[in-house]
Design an enzyme around this catalytic site. Structure first.
Site, PDB file in Angstrom:
ATOM      1  N   HIS A   1     -14.042  83.269  21.070  1.00  0.00           N
ATOM      2  CA  HIS A   1     -13.208  81.839  21.132  1.00  0.00           C
ATOM      3  C   HIS A   1     -14.114  81.180  22.247  1.00  0.00           C
ATOM      4  CE1 HIS A   1     -11.710  82.321  25.204  1.00  0.00           C
ATOM      5  NE2 HIS A   1     -11.545  83.731  24.925  1.00  0.00           N
TER       6      HIS A   1
ATOM      7  N   ASP B   1      -8.975  80.648  35.335  1.00  0.00           N
ATOM      8  CA  ASP B   1     -10.105  79.631  35.199  1.00  0.00           C
ATOM      9  C   ASP B   1      -9.780  78.529  34.261  1.00  0.00           C
ATOM     10  OD1 ASP B   1     -10.350  80.982  33.018  1.00  0.00           O
ATOM     11  OD2 ASP B   1     -12.202  82.007  33.556  1.00  0.00           O
TER      12      ASP B   1
ATOM     13  N   GLU C   1     -15.252  76.948  32.577  1.00  0.00           N
ATOM     14  CA  GLU C   1     -14.411  78.100  33.445  1.00  0.00           C
ATOM     15  C   GLU C   1     -15.027  78.241  34.658  1.00  0.00           C
ATOM     16  OE1 GLU C   1     -14.956  78.513  30.311  1.00  0.00           O
ATOM     17  OE2 GLU C   1     -13.085  78.472  29.222  1.00  0.00           O
TER      18      GLU C   1
ATOM     19  N   ARG D   1     -15.830  78.304  24.171  1.00  0.00           N
ATOM     20  CA  ARG D   1     -16.285  77.001  23.884  1.00  0.00           C
ATOM     21  C   ARG D   1     -17.863  76.919  23.800  1.00  0.00           C
ATOM     22  NH1 ARG D   1     -12.604  72.209  24.369  1.00  0.00           N
ATOM     23  NH2 ARG D   1     -10.584  73.035  24.678  1.00  0.00           N
TER      24      ARG D   1
ATOM     25  N   HIS E   1      -8.793  83.784  17.001  1.00  0.00           N
ATOM     26  CA  HIS E   1      -8.269  83.110  17.855  1.00  0.00           C
ATOM     27  C   HIS E   1      -7.621  81.442  17.006  1.00  0.00           C
ATOM     28  CE1 HIS E   1      -8.123  80.146  21.120  1.00  0.00           C
ATOM     29  NE2 HIS E   1      -8.261  81.253  22.029  1.00  0.00           N
TER      30      HIS E   1
ATOM     31  N   GLU F   1      -6.732  86.328  40.636  1.00  0.00           N
ATOM     32  CA  GLU F   1      -8.178  86.514  40.144  1.00  0.00           C
ATOM     33  C   GLU F   1      -9.197  85.737  40.689  1.00  0.00           C
ATOM     34  OE1 GLU F   1      -9.450  85.837  35.679  1.00  0.00           O
ATOM     35  OE2 GLU F   1      -8.924  87.929  35.393  1.00  0.00           O
TER      36      GLU F   1
HETATM   37  C1  UD1 Z   1      -8.700  78.202  26.625  1.00  0.00           C
HETATM   38  C2  UD1 Z   1      -9.264  78.240  28.018  1.00  0.00           C
HETATM   39  C3  UD1 Z   1     -10.180  79.413  28.263  1.00  0.00           C
HETATM   40  C4  UD1 Z   1      -9.327  80.638  27.924  1.00  0.00           C
HETATM   41  C5  UD1 Z   1      -9.032  80.783  26.512  1.00  0.00           C
HETATM   42  C6  UD1 Z   1      -8.007  81.835  26.034  1.00  0.00           C
HETATM   43  C7  UD1 Z   1      -9.572  76.020  28.999  1.00  0.00           C
HETATM   44  C8  UD1 Z   1     -10.618  74.849  29.286  1.00  0.00           C
HETATM   45  N1  UD1 Z   1      -9.849  77.026  28.102  1.00  0.00           N
HETATM   46  O1  UD1 Z   1      -9.550  78.197  25.775  1.00  0.00           O
HETATM   47  O2  UD1 Z   1     -10.588  79.451  29.590  1.00  0.00           O
HETATM   48  O3  UD1 Z   1     -10.561  81.689  27.819  1.00  0.00           O
HETATM   49  O4  UD1 Z   1      -7.915  79.498  26.372  1.00  0.00           O
HETATM   50  O5  UD1 Z   1      -7.698  82.028  24.759  1.00  0.00           O
HETATM   51  O6  UD1 Z   1      -8.593  75.980  29.634  1.00  0.00           O
HETATM   52  N2  UD1 Z   1      -4.475  76.638  19.643  1.00  0.00           N
HETATM   53  C9  UD1 Z   1      -3.419  76.643  18.793  1.00  0.00           C
HETATM   54  N3  UD1 Z   1      -2.514  77.736  19.007  1.00  0.00           N
HETATM   55  C10 UD1 Z   1      -2.491  78.300  20.348  1.00  0.00           C
HETATM   56  C11 UD1 Z   1      -3.844  78.235  21.055  1.00  0.00           C
HETATM   57  C12 UD1 Z   1      -4.609  77.317  20.696  1.00  0.00           C
HETATM   58  O7  UD1 Z   1      -3.408  76.124  17.640  1.00  0.00           O
HETATM   59  O8  UD1 Z   1      -1.626  78.999  20.470  1.00  0.00           O
HETATM   60  C13 UD1 Z   1      -5.703  75.805  18.856  1.00  0.00           C
HETATM   61  C14 UD1 Z   1      -5.524  74.194  19.305  1.00  0.00           C
HETATM   62  O9  UD1 Z   1      -5.828  73.512  18.309  1.00  0.00           O
HETATM   63  C15 UD1 Z   1      -6.086  73.853  20.743  1.00  0.00           C
HETATM   64  C16 UD1 Z   1      -7.291  74.680  20.309  1.00  0.00           C
HETATM   65  O10 UD1 Z   1      -6.898  76.068  19.838  1.00  0.00           O
HETATM   66  O11 UD1 Z   1      -6.323  72.714  20.757  1.00  0.00           O
HETATM   67  C17 UD1 Z   1      -8.057  74.751  21.882  1.00  0.00           C
HETATM   68  O12 UD1 Z   1      -7.240  75.330  22.777  1.00  0.00           O
HETATM   69  P1  UD1 Z   1      -7.509  75.152  24.330  1.00  0.00           P
HETATM   70  O13 UD1 Z   1      -6.600  75.782  25.222  1.00  0.00           O
HETATM   71  O14 UD1 Z   1      -7.847  73.917  24.697  1.00  0.00           O
HETATM   72  O15 UD1 Z   1      -8.888  76.114  24.280  1.00  0.00           O
HETATM   73  P2  UD1 Z   1      -9.316  77.350  24.248  1.00  0.00           P
HETATM   74  O16 UD1 Z   1     -10.562  77.499  23.616  1.00  0.00           O
HETATM   75  O17 UD1 Z   1      -8.132  78.266  23.413  1.00  0.00           O
HETATM   76  N1  UDP Z   2      -5.342  89.577  23.302  1.00  0.00           N
HETATM   77  C1  UDP Z   2      -4.163  89.640  22.461  1.00  0.00           C
HETATM   78  N2  UDP Z   2      -4.134  89.379  21.236  1.00  0.00           N
HETATM   79  C2  UDP Z   2      -5.155  89.089  20.486  1.00  0.00           C
HETATM   80  C3  UDP Z   2      -6.365  88.960  21.303  1.00  0.00           C
HETATM   81  C4  UDP Z   2      -6.365  89.148  22.586  1.00  0.00           C
HETATM   82  O1  UDP Z   2      -3.095  89.894  23.153  1.00  0.00           O
HETATM   83  O2  UDP Z   2      -5.086  89.070  19.116  1.00  0.00           O
HETATM   84  C5  UDP Z   2      -5.172  89.633  24.629  1.00  0.00           C
HETATM   85  C6  UDP Z   2      -6.193  90.721  25.071  1.00  0.00           C
HETATM   86  O3  UDP Z   2      -5.597  91.866  25.371  1.00  0.00           O
HETATM   87  C7  UDP Z   2      -6.470  90.139  26.514  1.00  0.00           C
HETATM   88  C8  UDP Z   2      -6.362  88.565  26.313  1.00  0.00           C
HETATM   89  O4  UDP Z   2      -5.649  88.557  25.109  1.00  0.00           O
HETATM   90  O5  UDP Z   2      -5.425  90.302  27.646  1.00  0.00           O
HETATM   91  C9  UDP Z   2      -7.632  87.968  26.221  1.00  0.00           C
HETATM   92  O6  UDP Z   2      -7.571  86.394  25.793  1.00  0.00           O
HETATM   93  P1  UDP Z   2      -8.685  85.670  25.498  1.00  0.00           P
HETATM   94  O7  UDP Z   2      -9.547  86.468  24.898  1.00  0.00           O
HETATM   95  O8  UDP Z   2      -7.729  84.700  24.661  1.00  0.00           O
HETATM   96  O9  UDP Z   2      -9.063  84.901  26.854  1.00  0.00           O
HETATM   97  P2  UDP Z   2     -10.049  85.019  28.066  1.00  0.00           P
HETATM   98  O10 UDP Z   2      -9.701  86.670  28.377  1.00  0.00           O
HETATM   99  O11 UDP Z   2     -11.443  85.075  27.528  1.00  0.00           O
HETATM  100  O12 UDP Z   2      -9.573  84.108  28.866  1.00  0.00           O
END
Ligand code: UD1
Ligand code: UDP
Length: 388
Positions: free
Chosen positions: A225, A108, A144, A227, A257, A130
């Site tokens: 994490h 998603d 999502e 939004r 996160h 999924e």
């Molecule tokens: C995204 C997904 C969410 C998912 C989550 C898993 C969307 C809209 N959101 O949300 O569905 O549950 O990932 O974790 O697709 N950042 C870093 N390094 C990283 C990752 C993130 O610095 O490796 C920071 C950056 O500043 C980035 C921000 O996190 O801009 C947000 O990342 P983004 O993928 O937009 O949103 P998530 O909240 O991570």
């Molecule tokens: N996870 C990980 N390291 C962490 C936190 C989570 O490997 O420090 C894994 C967790 O086992 C799960 C996935 O990340 O499989 C979940 O990711 P996240 O919570 O970022 O996204 P969501 O599932 O909510 O989309």
């Protein structure tokens, strides 16, 4: 290939482009990629958007996946519209270069939604791993819930993890013949990583120092994490953790996160507390170790809601609704929202009432048997054969 043209007809092996960008997509797709790469009926091309960077790379490394295409789109604190625009143009270009027969997306995220849309614009069949998760509320999880609906409206094959997910798609008039209940690949991933740790225990040994520091304490694992929880929700979650950590018998391990909206609040509110370890995101073997040593998981994550019940760990879900009702129905997960008062009260109940704890701590796994990727690959092979 310009927009609007159909994919070239090709005999086996079928070229499958797997598109993903974030940590959870990588975890849930590496078993599918392993299965496709091991199968001579397919040529598997991997494209990462790198919507996440470090958290994606952690998974790629452990799973041994080297992408064929890497868009490297991540920007600090990225907005949904800028991210989506970059994804759509970038992924479209990759599709024009790679010329796949089919495209796979998972879940998603913005990458999944834009990947499906770019494929649709090229009349390429897009298969959704999924599929069919619905909370029924377009603001929870946000964005999502809508991303899933958009993908569901375009997908060719829908790989639903459970009957509940299948029924949700059929209710939205998706052709039932195109929906297959496969289980969730996250269980394949969990089995894989558990076996890897079994062969090589040092893969998950990095928590040893923390385990020694908190020896004798009851561990609560936390992730957060979403939004829709930014702002007041995150403040409430931090307050709850502070209060829980006042108990001398309890310790919190919280891999934070990398989203700055999460880190700022948690660092400001929780740094320096004796019973709280704010740590960097864990790679998957170390997160599996955290799941093993935690007595309770407190989370707003999707994936953790699927993993914790499979391991018999009660999971308190800091959300108002969930698109994964199976854990709640089984009694292993509970929705607690984001009010500090409620979170503290629910954790205290689990810590102090043995019966309440035991009632939730039942290993229950509605999400799959670890064979989901194999099923998906066979379904893809059938589909390709019928189209040849
Ligand atoms: C995204 C997904 C969410 C998912 C989550 C898993 C969307 C809209 N959101 O949300 O569905 O549950 O990932 O974790 O697709 N950042 C870093 N390094 C990283 C990752 C993130 O610095 O490796 C920071 C950056 O500043 C980035 C921000 O996190 O801009 C947000 O990342 P983004 O993928 O937009 O949103 P998530 O909240 O991570
Ligand atoms: N996870 C990980 N390291 C962490 C936190 C989570 O490997 O420090 C894994 C967790 O086992 C799960 C996935 O990340 O499989 C979940 O990711 P996240 O919570 O970022 O996204 P969501 O599932 O909510 O989309």
């Amino acid at each position: 290939m310009p927009c609007g043209m159909t994919a070239p007809s090709r005999t086996l092996p079928a070229r499958i482009l797997v598109v993903f960008g974030t940590r959870p997509e990588a975890i849930k797709l590496f078993p599918v990629i392993h299965a496709l790469k091991a199968d001579p009926r397919f040529e598997c091309v991997v494209c990462v958007s790198a919507q996440h960077r470090q958290m994606l790379d952690q998974v790629l490394e452990i799973a041994g996946i080297v992408p064929d295409h890497d868009l490297d789109v991540m920007q600090p604190d990225q907005t949904l519209d800028a991210l989506t625009a970059n994804l759509l143009t970038g992924l479209g270009k990759v599709m024009d270069t790679a010329r796949p027969d089919r495209v796979i997306v998972q879940g998603d995220t913005a990458t999944a939604m834009a990947g499906a849309l770019a494929a649709y614009y090229r009349k390429l069949p897009v298969d959704h791993v999924e599929a069919g998760l619905r909370s029924g509320n377009i603001h929870h999880p946000w964005p999502e819930e809508v991303n899933r609906k958009i993908i569901g409206g375009m997908a060719s094959l829908h790989f639903a993890p459970t009957e509940t997910a299948r029924n949700a798609l059929v209710k939205e008039n998706v052709d039932p013949a195109r929906v297959h209940v496969t289980g969730n690949t996250v269980i394949d991933a969990l089995h894989w990583v558990t076996a890897e740790i079994g062969h090589e225990p040092s893969l998950a040994a990095g928590l040893a120092e923390l385990e020694a520091r908190f020896a004798g304490k009851r561990i609560i694992g936390v992730t957060s994490h979403r939004r829709e929880n930014f702002g007041e929700g995150m403040e409430q979650i931090a307050t709850a953790i502070r209060r829980i950590a006042e108990r001398s018998d309890t310790a919190v391990i919280f891999p934070v996160h990398l989203n700055p909206n999460v880190r700022k609040v948690m660092n400001e509110r929780l740094s320096g507390l004796d019973n709280v370890a704010l740590i960097e995101p864990l790679d998957y073997p170390h997160f599996a170790r955290l799941l093993a040593i935690a007595e309770i998981m407190l989370t707003d994550s999707g994936g953790v809601q699927e993993e914790a019940p499979a391991l018999g760990k009660p999971v308190l879900v800091m959300r108002e609704t969930t698109e994964r009702p199976e854990g709640v129905a089984a009694g292993t997960a509970k929705l607690v929202g984001t009010s500090a008062k409620t979170i503290v009260s629910e954790i205290s109940t689990l810590l102090d009432d043995k019966e309440a704890y035991e009632a939730m701590a039942r290993a229950h796994n509605p999400f799959g048997d670890g064979q989901t990727s194999r099923r998906i690959v066979e379904l893809l092979a059938d589909e390709v054969r019928h189209q040849a």
